[in-house]
Design an enzyme around this catalytic site. Structure first.
Site, PDB file in Angstrom:
ATOM      1  CB  SER A 127      -0.899   0.008   1.243  1.00 19.52           C
ATOM      2  OG  SER A 127      -1.722  -1.134   1.240  1.00 19.52           O
TER       3      SER A 127
HETATM    4  N1  SAM Z   1      -0.428  -4.920   4.234  1.00 15.78           N
HETATM    5  C1  SAM Z   1       0.287  -5.252   3.040  1.00 15.78           C
HETATM    6  C2  SAM Z   1       1.620  -4.595   2.969  1.00 15.78           C
HETATM    7  O1  SAM Z   1       1.976  -3.806   3.885  1.00 15.78           O
HETATM    8  O2  SAM Z   1       2.346  -4.910   2.035  1.00 15.78           O
HETATM    9  C3  SAM Z   1      -0.500  -4.985   1.797  1.00 15.78           C
HETATM   10  C4  SAM Z   1      -1.514  -5.993   1.587  1.00 15.78           C
HETATM   11  S1  SAM Z   1      -2.177  -6.164  -0.020  1.00 15.78           S
HETATM   12  C5  SAM Z   1      -2.922  -4.608  -0.325  1.00 15.78           C
HETATM   13  C6  SAM Z   1      -3.546  -7.238   0.388  1.00 15.78           C
HETATM   14  C7  SAM Z   1      -3.136  -8.620   0.795  1.00 15.78           C
HETATM   15  O3  SAM Z   1      -4.291  -9.309   1.284  1.00 15.78           O
HETATM   16  C8  SAM Z   1      -2.591  -9.462  -0.350  1.00 15.78           C
HETATM   17  O4  SAM Z   1      -1.339  -9.959   0.000  1.00 15.78           O
HETATM   18  C9  SAM Z   1      -3.616 -10.582  -0.490  1.00 15.78           C
HETATM   19  O5  SAM Z   1      -3.066 -11.808  -0.914  1.00 15.78           O
HETATM   20  C10 SAM Z   1      -4.163 -10.666   0.925  1.00 15.78           C
HETATM   21  N2  SAM Z   1      -5.461 -11.321   1.079  1.00 15.78           N
HETATM   22  C11 SAM Z   1      -6.577 -11.233   0.304  1.00 15.78           C
HETATM   23  N3  SAM Z   1      -7.562 -11.996   0.805  1.00 15.78           N
HETATM   24  C12 SAM Z   1      -7.075 -12.578   1.947  1.00 15.78           C
HETATM   25  C13 SAM Z   1      -7.605 -13.469   2.921  1.00 15.78           C
HETATM   26  N4  SAM Z   1      -8.853 -13.944   2.872  1.00 15.78           N
HETATM   27  N5  SAM Z   1      -6.817 -13.840   3.941  1.00 15.78           N
HETATM   28  C14 SAM Z   1      -5.536 -13.391   4.041  1.00 15.78           C
HETATM   29  N6  SAM Z   1      -4.974 -12.557   3.150  1.00 15.78           N
HETATM   30  C15 SAM Z   1      -5.732 -12.149   2.117  1.00 15.78           C
END
Ligand code: SAM
Length: 220
Positions: A64
């Site tokens: 992000s």
């Molecule tokens: N917080 C992260 C960072 O600092 O890099 C950014 C996260 S990214 C915007 C969103 C993440 O949520 C992705 O890695 C995606 O694979 C994960 N995600 C989506 N659905 C999910 C779920 N049900 N459980 C766990 N992770 C999930």
């Protein structure tokens, strides 16, 4: 790029977020200064780590933008010693920031194993691997073994608030989560579980996150 140059660029990003009123507390400012984003981006993207934009990470996901991470951390009002769950580890950057503020272990759930590994390596480089527990799985179900939580921070966009996450909050606990009907547009919700078990929801404006995919999220 030399590390010192990267640190200077990062310092300016943090100070700009402070001037803009996005970073509001000294604890979030200090955490940002201690945990620069360059540890958590792909090697070829280091020169853009200080830019206030999301960047691609493996598996079609994103790290992000700094302002978005700051907004969520300020809303969360983290305190030392809190029990915190993060959903959506991604690069591990937000996880490290949480660990830096609460000064204790953080639990984080990631659904894509390749990203759990990417985050693990980044957290090692940045010196936070011992404080962070990465669980590979569906974070829409929360992580019951360590519940109840003071805070749950979700960094992917959900179609609705996943019920298990509310159930895993302590009374007075808060869930910070992007919620919206569209895949890439949501509103940032602050959901507080009150003492009587009911919830109070405050909306904090439009955001754009990749989808939260799982049993209580979007279909994969
Ligand atoms: N917080 C992260 C960072 O600092 O890099 C950014 C996260 S990214 C915007 C969103 C993440 O949520 C992705 O890695 C995606 O694979 C994960 N995600 C989506 N659905 C999910 C779920 N049900 N459980 C766990 N992770 C999930």
């Amino acid at each position: 790029m030399l590390m010192e140059d990267a640190d200077v660029l990062w310092y300016h990003t943090v100070e700009k977020l402070k001037r803009e009123g996005i970073i509001r507390s000294e604890k979030v400012r200090q955490a940002f200064l201690k945990v620069p984003r360059y540890f958590f981006v792909l090697p070829g993207h280091s020169k853009w780590a200080h830019v206030d934009e999301p960047l691609p990470i493996p598996a079609g996901q994103t790290i992000s933008a700094p302002h978005m991470v700051a907004i969520m951390l300020e809303l969360a009002q983290l305190e030392e010693g809190m029990n915190v769950l993060e959903i959506g580890t991604g690069s591990g950057w937000n996880t490290a920031l949480i660990a830096e503020i609460i000064k204790t272990d953080v639990y984080t759930v990631e659904r894509i194993p390749e990203l759990a590994e990417f985050a693990r390596k980044n957290l090692e480089k940045a010196g936070y691997a011992d404080k962070v527990h990465i669980i590979i799985g569906d974070g829409t179900k929360g992580f019951p073994p360590k519940a109840p939580y003071d805070r749950i921070i979700v960094t992917a966009g959900a179609p609705k608030v996943p019920e298990p996450l509310i159930e895993q909050l302590k009374p007075g606990g808060k869930l910070i989560i992007p919620v919206g009907k569209y895949h890439l547009w949501q509103e940032l919700y602050e959901v507080t579980r009150l003492e009587d078990g009911s919830v109070k929801t405050t909306r904090h404006g439009g955001v754009a996150f990749v989808p939260l995919i799982g049993e209580h999220g979007w279909e994969g």
